[in-house]
Scaffold this motif. Sequence first.
Motif, PDB file in Angstrom:
ATOM      1  N   LEU A 189       0.794  -1.230   0.000  1.00  0.00           N
ATOM      2  CA  LEU A 189       0.000   0.000   0.000  1.00  0.00           C
ATOM      3  C   LEU A 189       0.830   1.285   0.000  1.00  0.00           C
ATOM      4  CD1 LEU A 189      -2.882  -0.872   2.474  1.00  0.00           C
ATOM      5  CD2 LEU A 189      -3.018  -0.616   0.006  1.00  0.00           C
ATOM      6  N   LYS A 190       2.144   1.188   0.027  1.00  0.00           N
ATOM      7  CA  LYS A 190       2.985   2.383   0.065  1.00  0.00           C
ATOM      8  C   LYS A 190       3.111   2.951  -1.349  1.00  0.00           C
ATOM      9  CE  LYS A 190       7.525   3.884   1.732  1.00  0.00           C
ATOM     10  NZ  LYS A 190       7.591   5.076   1.098  1.00  0.00           N
ATOM     11  N   LEU A 191       2.687   4.187  -1.511  1.00  0.00           N
ATOM     12  CA  LEU A 191       2.734   4.853  -2.802  1.00  0.00           C
ATOM     13  C   LEU A 191       4.183   5.132  -3.183  1.00  0.00           C
ATOM     14  CD1 LEU A 191       0.524   5.869  -4.735  1.00  0.00           C
ATOM     15  CD2 LEU A 191       0.787   8.111  -3.709  1.00  0.00           C
ATOM     16  N   ALA A 192       4.546   4.816  -4.412  1.00  0.00           N
ATOM     17  CA  ALA A 192       5.899   5.074  -4.906  1.00  0.00           C
ATOM     18  C   ALA A 192       6.099   6.587  -5.026  1.00  0.00           C
ATOM     19  CB  ALA A 192       6.100   4.404  -6.255  1.00  0.00           C
ATOM     20  N   PRO A 193       7.345   7.065  -4.942  1.00  0.00           N
ATOM     21  CA  PRO A 193       7.561   8.506  -5.060  1.00  0.00           C
ATOM     22  C   PRO A 193       7.294   9.041  -6.466  1.00  0.00           C
ATOM     23  CG  PRO A 193       9.655   7.361  -4.652  1.00  0.00           C
ATOM     24  CD  PRO A 193       8.566   6.347  -4.580  1.00  0.00           C
ATOM     25  N   ARG A 194       7.596   8.235  -7.501  1.00  0.00           N
ATOM     26  CA  ARG A 194       7.360   8.663  -8.886  1.00  0.00           C
ATOM     27  C   ARG A 194       7.259   7.439  -9.784  1.00  0.00           C
ATOM     28  NH1 ARG A 194      11.796  10.674  -7.264  1.00  0.00           N
ATOM     29  NH2 ARG A 194      11.064  12.788  -7.445  1.00  0.00           N
TER      30      ARG A 194
ATOM     31  N   PRO B  57      -4.157   9.754  -1.037  1.00  0.00           N
ATOM     32  CA  PRO B  57      -5.302   8.872  -0.820  1.00  0.00           C
ATOM     33  C   PRO B  57      -5.646   8.686   0.648  1.00  0.00           C
ATOM     34  CG  PRO B  57      -3.403   7.601  -1.491  1.00  0.00           C
ATOM     35  CD  PRO B  57      -3.006   9.043  -1.560  1.00  0.00           C
ATOM     36  N   ALA B  58      -4.690   8.917   1.542  1.00  0.00           N
ATOM     37  CA  ALA B  58      -4.899   8.827   2.997  1.00  0.00           C
ATOM     38  C   ALA B  58      -5.657   7.551   3.373  1.00  0.00           C
ATOM     39  CB  ALA B  58      -5.591  10.070   3.508  1.00  0.00           C
ATOM     40  N   ASP B  59      -6.652   7.672   4.234  1.00  0.00           N
ATOM     41  CA  ASP B  59      -7.393   6.514   4.731  1.00  0.00           C
ATOM     42  C   ASP B  59      -8.766   6.363   4.095  1.00  0.00           C
ATOM     43  OD1 ASP B  59      -5.341   5.846   6.421  1.00  0.00           O
ATOM     44  OD2 ASP B  59      -6.126   7.014   8.092  1.00  0.00           O
ATOM     45  N   GLY B  60      -9.079   7.166   3.100  1.00  0.00           N
ATOM     46  CA  GLY B  60     -10.393   7.102   2.468  1.00  0.00           C
ATOM     47  C   GLY B  60     -10.737   5.734   1.918  1.00  0.00           C
TER      48      GLY B  60
ATOM     49  N   ILE C 106     -13.871   0.659   2.157  1.00  0.00           N
ATOM     50  CA  ILE C 106     -13.821  -0.794   1.973  1.00  0.00           C
ATOM     51  C   ILE C 106     -14.251  -1.496   3.258  1.00  0.00           C
ATOM     52  CG2 ILE C 106     -12.275  -2.760   1.605  1.00  0.00           C
ATOM     53  CD1 ILE C 106     -12.917  -1.255  -0.959  1.00  0.00           C
ATOM     54  N   MET C 107     -13.749  -1.040   4.400  1.00  0.00           N
ATOM     55  CA  MET C 107     -14.124  -1.695   5.660  1.00  0.00           C
ATOM     56  C   MET C 107     -15.610  -1.540   5.962  1.00  0.00           C
ATOM     57  SD  MET C 107     -10.894  -1.168   8.218  1.00  0.00           S
ATOM     58  CE  MET C 107     -10.954   0.598   8.181  1.00  0.00           C
ATOM     59  N   ILE C 108     -16.164  -0.365   5.686  1.00  0.00           N
ATOM     60  CA  ILE C 108     -17.585  -0.151   5.945  1.00  0.00           C
ATOM     61  C   ILE C 108     -18.440  -1.006   5.003  1.00  0.00           C
ATOM     62  CG2 ILE C 108     -19.451   1.550   5.800  1.00  0.00           C
ATOM     63  CD1 ILE C 108     -17.693   1.773   8.305  1.00  0.00           C
ATOM     64  N   ILE C 109     -18.101  -1.008   3.716  1.00  0.00           N
ATOM     65  CA  ILE C 109     -18.908  -1.743   2.737  1.00  0.00           C
ATOM     66  C   ILE C 109     -18.747  -3.248   2.906  1.00  0.00           C
ATOM     67  CG2 ILE C 109     -19.182  -2.204   0.271  1.00  0.00           C
ATOM     68  CD1 ILE C 109     -18.416   0.795  -0.143  1.00  0.00           C
ATOM     69  N   MET C 110     -17.521  -3.725   3.032  1.00  0.00           N
ATOM     70  CA  MET C 110     -17.277  -5.169   3.107  1.00  0.00           C
ATOM     71  C   MET C 110     -17.513  -5.721   4.508  1.00  0.00           C
ATOM     72  SD  MET C 110     -16.890  -5.646   0.043  1.00  0.00           S
ATOM     73  CE  MET C 110     -16.531  -7.370  -0.051  1.00  0.00           C
ATOM     74  N   GLY C 111     -17.610  -4.868   5.500  1.00  0.00           N
ATOM     75  CA  GLY C 111     -17.912  -5.332   6.849  1.00  0.00           C
ATOM     76  C   GLY C 111     -19.319  -5.883   6.968  1.00  0.00           C
ATOM     77  N   ILE C 112     -20.219  -5.408   6.118  1.00  0.00           N
ATOM     78  CA  ILE C 112     -21.609  -5.876   6.157  1.00  0.00           C
ATOM     79  C   ILE C 112     -21.706  -7.354   5.771  1.00  0.00           C
ATOM     80  CG2 ILE C 112     -23.899  -5.580   5.127  1.00  0.00           C
ATOM     81  CD1 ILE C 112     -23.182  -2.538   5.005  1.00  0.00           C
ATOM     82  N   PRO C 113     -21.150  -7.787   4.614  1.00  0.00           N
ATOM     83  CA  PRO C 113     -21.237  -9.227   4.328  1.00  0.00           C
ATOM     84  C   PRO C 113     -20.418 -10.076   5.297  1.00  0.00           C
ATOM     85  CG  PRO C 113     -20.151  -8.067   2.520  1.00  0.00           C
ATOM     86  CD  PRO C 113     -20.614  -7.047   3.490  1.00  0.00           C
ATOM     87  N   ALA C 114     -19.307  -9.536   5.806  1.00  0.00           N
ATOM     88  CA  ALA C 114     -18.500 -10.309   6.763  1.00  0.00           C
ATOM     89  C   ALA C 114     -19.272 -10.518   8.067  1.00  0.00           C
ATOM     90  CB  ALA C 114     -17.179  -9.603   7.023  1.00  0.00           C
ATOM     91  N   ALA C 115     -19.930  -9.483   8.540  1.00  0.00           N
ATOM     92  CA  ALA C 115     -20.743  -9.623   9.753  1.00  0.00           C
ATOM     93  C   ALA C 115     -21.931 -10.541   9.488  1.00  0.00           C
ATOM     94  CB  ALA C 115     -21.221  -8.259  10.229  1.00  0.00           C
ATOM     95  N   GLY C 116     -22.525 -10.427   8.308  1.00  0.00           N
ATOM     96  CA  GLY C 116     -23.633 -11.316   7.946  1.00  0.00           C
ATOM     97  C   GLY C 116     -23.208 -12.772   7.919  1.00  0.00           C
TER      98      GLY C 116
ATOM     99  N   PRO D 204      -9.150  -5.549  -1.610  1.00  0.00           N
ATOM    100  CA  PRO D 204      -9.713  -4.428  -2.365  1.00  0.00           C
ATOM    101  C   PRO D 204      -9.143  -3.057  -1.997  1.00  0.00           C
ATOM    102  CG  PRO D 204     -11.473  -5.791  -1.459  1.00  0.00           C
ATOM    103  CD  PRO D 204     -10.194  -6.256  -0.863  1.00  0.00           C
ATOM    104  N   ILE D 205      -8.449  -2.939  -0.869  1.00  0.00           N
ATOM    105  CA  ILE D 205      -7.912  -1.631  -0.474  1.00  0.00           C
ATOM    106  C   ILE D 205      -6.898  -1.134  -1.496  1.00  0.00           C
ATOM    107  CG2 ILE D 205      -6.517  -0.423   1.251  1.00  0.00           C
ATOM    108  CD1 ILE D 205      -7.901  -2.033   3.382  1.00  0.00           C
ATOM    109  N   ARG D 206      -6.043  -2.004  -1.990  1.00  0.00           N
ATOM    110  CA  ARG D 206      -5.020  -1.616  -2.971  1.00  0.00           C
ATOM    111  C   ARG D 206      -5.674  -1.102  -4.250  1.00  0.00           C
ATOM    112  NH1 ARG D 206       0.571  -3.176  -4.179  1.00  0.00           N
ATOM    113  NH2 ARG D 206       0.822  -3.261  -6.442  1.00  0.00           N
ATOM    114  N   ILE D 207      -6.693  -1.796  -4.720  1.00  0.00           N
ATOM    115  CA  ILE D 207      -7.383  -1.385  -5.946  1.00  0.00           C
ATOM    116  C   ILE D 207      -8.090  -0.052  -5.737  1.00  0.00           C
ATOM    117  CG2 ILE D 207      -9.254  -2.009  -7.522  1.00  0.00           C
ATOM    118  CD1 ILE D 207      -8.477  -4.952  -6.931  1.00  0.00           C
ATOM    119  N   ALA D 208      -8.767   0.109  -4.615  1.00  0.00           N
ATOM    120  CA  ALA D 208      -9.475   1.370  -4.334  1.00  0.00           C
ATOM    121  C   ALA D 208      -8.491   2.527  -4.217  1.00  0.00           C
ATOM    122  CB  ALA D 208     -10.291   1.236  -3.055  1.00  0.00           C
TER     123      ALA D 208
END
Length: 138
Positions: free
Chosen positions: A33-38, A51-54, A59-69, A100-104
Amino acid sequence: MTMNPSAREAILKHGLMCRCPRCGKGRLFNGFLKLAPRCEACGLDYSFADPADGPAFFIMIIMGIPAAGFGVWVEIMWEPSVWVHLLTSGPFLLLTCIPPIRIAKGMLVASQYFHKAEEGRFAVPQQAAAKAEPSVPI
Protein backbone atom coordinates in the motif's frame (compact mmCIF):
# COMPACT_ATOMS: atom_id res chain seq x y z
CA MET A 1 -20.00 16.48 -12.41
CA THR A 2 -19.88 14.42 -15.58
CA MET A 3 -16.80 12.55 -16.63
CA ASN A 4 -15.86 11.90 -20.24
CA PRO A 5 -15.71 8.18 -21.12
CA SER A 6 -11.97 8.18 -21.73
CA ALA A 7 -11.19 9.53 -18.25
CA ARG A 8 -13.60 7.05 -16.64
CA GLU A 9 -12.07 4.16 -18.57
CA ALA A 10 -8.54 5.29 -17.72
CA ILE A 11 -9.36 5.63 -14.01
CA LEU A 12 -10.83 2.13 -13.95
CA LYS A 13 -8.07 0.59 -16.07
CA HIS A 14 -5.09 2.18 -14.32
CA GLY A 15 -6.68 1.93 -10.88
CA LEU A 16 -7.49 -1.77 -11.20
CA MET A 17 -4.00 -2.53 -12.52
CA CYS A 18 -2.32 -0.21 -9.98
CA ARG A 19 -0.34 1.49 -12.71
CA CYS A 20 0.72 5.08 -13.36
CA PRO A 21 -2.29 7.22 -14.29
CA ARG A 22 -0.33 9.09 -17.00
CA CYS A 23 1.43 6.31 -18.94
CA GLY A 24 -0.14 3.14 -17.56
CA LYS A 25 3.23 1.37 -17.48
CA GLY A 26 4.97 2.26 -14.22
CA ARG A 27 4.01 0.74 -10.87
CA LEU A 28 1.95 2.90 -8.54
CA PHE A 29 3.03 1.23 -5.32
CA ASN A 30 6.24 0.21 -3.58
CA GLY A 31 5.04 -2.75 -1.56
CA PHE A 32 1.40 -3.47 -0.83
CA LEU A 33 0.00 0.00 0.00
CA LYS A 34 2.99 2.38 0.07
CA LEU A 35 2.73 4.85 -2.80
CA ALA A 36 5.90 5.07 -4.91
CA PRO A 37 7.56 8.51 -5.06
CA ARG A 38 7.36 8.66 -8.89
CA CYS A 39 6.62 6.57 -11.94
CA GLU A 40 9.55 4.44 -13.03
CA ALA A 41 8.50 4.70 -16.71
CA CYS A 42 7.47 8.32 -17.33
CA GLY A 43 8.74 10.03 -14.16
CA LEU A 44 5.37 11.40 -12.99
CA ASP A 45 5.77 12.69 -9.43
CA TYR A 46 3.09 11.12 -7.23
CA SER A 47 3.31 13.84 -4.57
CA PHE A 48 0.02 15.29 -5.90
CA ALA A 49 -1.81 12.20 -4.65
CA ASP A 50 -3.12 11.98 -1.12
CA PRO A 51 -5.30 8.87 -0.82
CA ALA A 52 -4.90 8.83 3.00
CA ASP A 53 -7.39 6.51 4.73
CA GLY A 54 -10.39 7.10 2.47
CA PRO A 55 -10.19 3.80 0.56
CA ALA A 56 -9.60 1.79 3.74
CA PHE A 57 -12.59 3.38 5.46
CA PHE A 58 -15.02 2.76 2.61
CA ILE A 59 -13.82 -0.79 1.97
CA MET A 60 -14.12 -1.70 5.66
CA ILE A 61 -17.58 -0.15 5.95
CA ILE A 62 -18.91 -1.74 2.74
CA MET A 63 -17.28 -5.17 3.11
CA GLY A 64 -17.91 -5.33 6.85
CA ILE A 65 -21.61 -5.88 6.16
CA PRO A 66 -21.24 -9.23 4.33
CA ALA A 67 -18.50 -10.31 6.76
CA ALA A 68 -20.74 -9.62 9.75
CA GLY A 69 -23.63 -11.32 7.95
CA PHE A 70 -21.47 -14.39 7.43
CA GLY A 71 -20.59 -14.50 11.12
CA VAL A 72 -24.24 -14.15 12.14
CA TRP A 73 -25.27 -16.83 9.64
CA VAL A 74 -22.69 -19.27 11.02
CA GLU A 75 -23.86 -18.55 14.56
CA ILE A 76 -27.54 -19.02 13.75
CA MET A 77 -27.05 -22.18 11.67
CA TRP A 78 -24.68 -24.15 13.91
CA GLU A 79 -24.19 -22.23 17.19
CA PRO A 80 -20.47 -23.09 17.23
CA SER A 81 -17.93 -22.16 19.86
CA VAL A 82 -15.80 -19.06 19.60
CA TRP A 83 -12.81 -20.80 18.03
CA VAL A 84 -14.93 -21.76 14.99
CA HIS A 85 -15.73 -18.09 14.47
CA LEU A 86 -12.03 -17.27 14.73
CA LEU A 87 -11.27 -19.87 12.06
CA THR A 88 -14.11 -18.92 9.70
CA SER A 89 -15.31 -15.34 10.23
CA GLY A 90 -11.86 -13.88 10.87
CA PRO A 91 -10.30 -15.04 7.57
CA PHE A 92 -13.50 -14.17 5.69
CA LEU A 93 -13.31 -10.62 7.07
CA LEU A 94 -9.64 -10.30 6.13
CA LEU A 95 -10.18 -11.67 2.62
CA THR A 96 -13.08 -9.32 1.92
CA CYS A 97 -11.40 -6.20 3.33
CA ILE A 98 -7.65 -6.32 2.67
CA PRO A 99 -7.26 -7.09 -1.09
CA PRO A 100 -9.71 -4.43 -2.37
CA ILE A 101 -7.91 -1.63 -0.47
CA ARG A 102 -5.02 -1.62 -2.97
CA ILE A 103 -7.38 -1.38 -5.95
CA ALA A 104 -9.48 1.37 -4.33
CA LYS A 105 -6.33 3.33 -3.47
CA GLY A 106 -5.09 2.98 -7.07
CA MET A 107 -8.41 4.19 -8.43
CA LEU A 108 -8.41 7.15 -6.06
CA VAL A 109 -4.89 8.20 -7.13
CA ALA A 110 -5.88 7.88 -10.81
CA SER A 111 -9.02 9.92 -10.15
CA GLN A 112 -7.00 12.63 -8.41
CA TYR A 113 -4.66 12.77 -11.42
CA PHE A 114 -7.39 12.99 -14.06
CA HIS A 115 -9.44 15.55 -12.13
CA LYS A 116 -6.35 17.58 -11.16
CA ALA A 117 -7.27 17.41 -7.49
CA GLU A 118 -5.18 19.51 -5.18
CA GLU A 119 -5.23 20.83 -1.67
CA GLY A 120 -7.97 23.38 -1.01
CA ARG A 121 -7.04 27.04 -0.61
CA PHE A 122 -8.98 30.09 0.42
CA ALA A 123 -9.23 32.70 -2.32
CA VAL A 124 -9.47 36.32 -1.30
CA PRO A 125 -11.32 38.44 -3.88
CA GLN A 126 -9.29 41.35 -5.28
CA GLN A 127 -11.71 44.10 -4.12
CA ALA A 128 -11.96 42.74 -0.57
CA ALA A 129 -8.18 42.54 -0.31
CA ALA A 130 -7.81 46.14 -1.52
CA LYS A 131 -10.36 47.43 1.04
CA ALA A 132 -8.76 45.47 3.86
CA GLU A 133 -5.33 47.01 3.36
CA PRO A 134 -5.16 50.42 5.00
CA SER A 135 -3.39 53.04 2.98
CA VAL A 136 -0.34 54.40 4.75
CA PRO A 137 0.60 57.97 3.84
CA ILE A 138 4.25 58.48 3.07
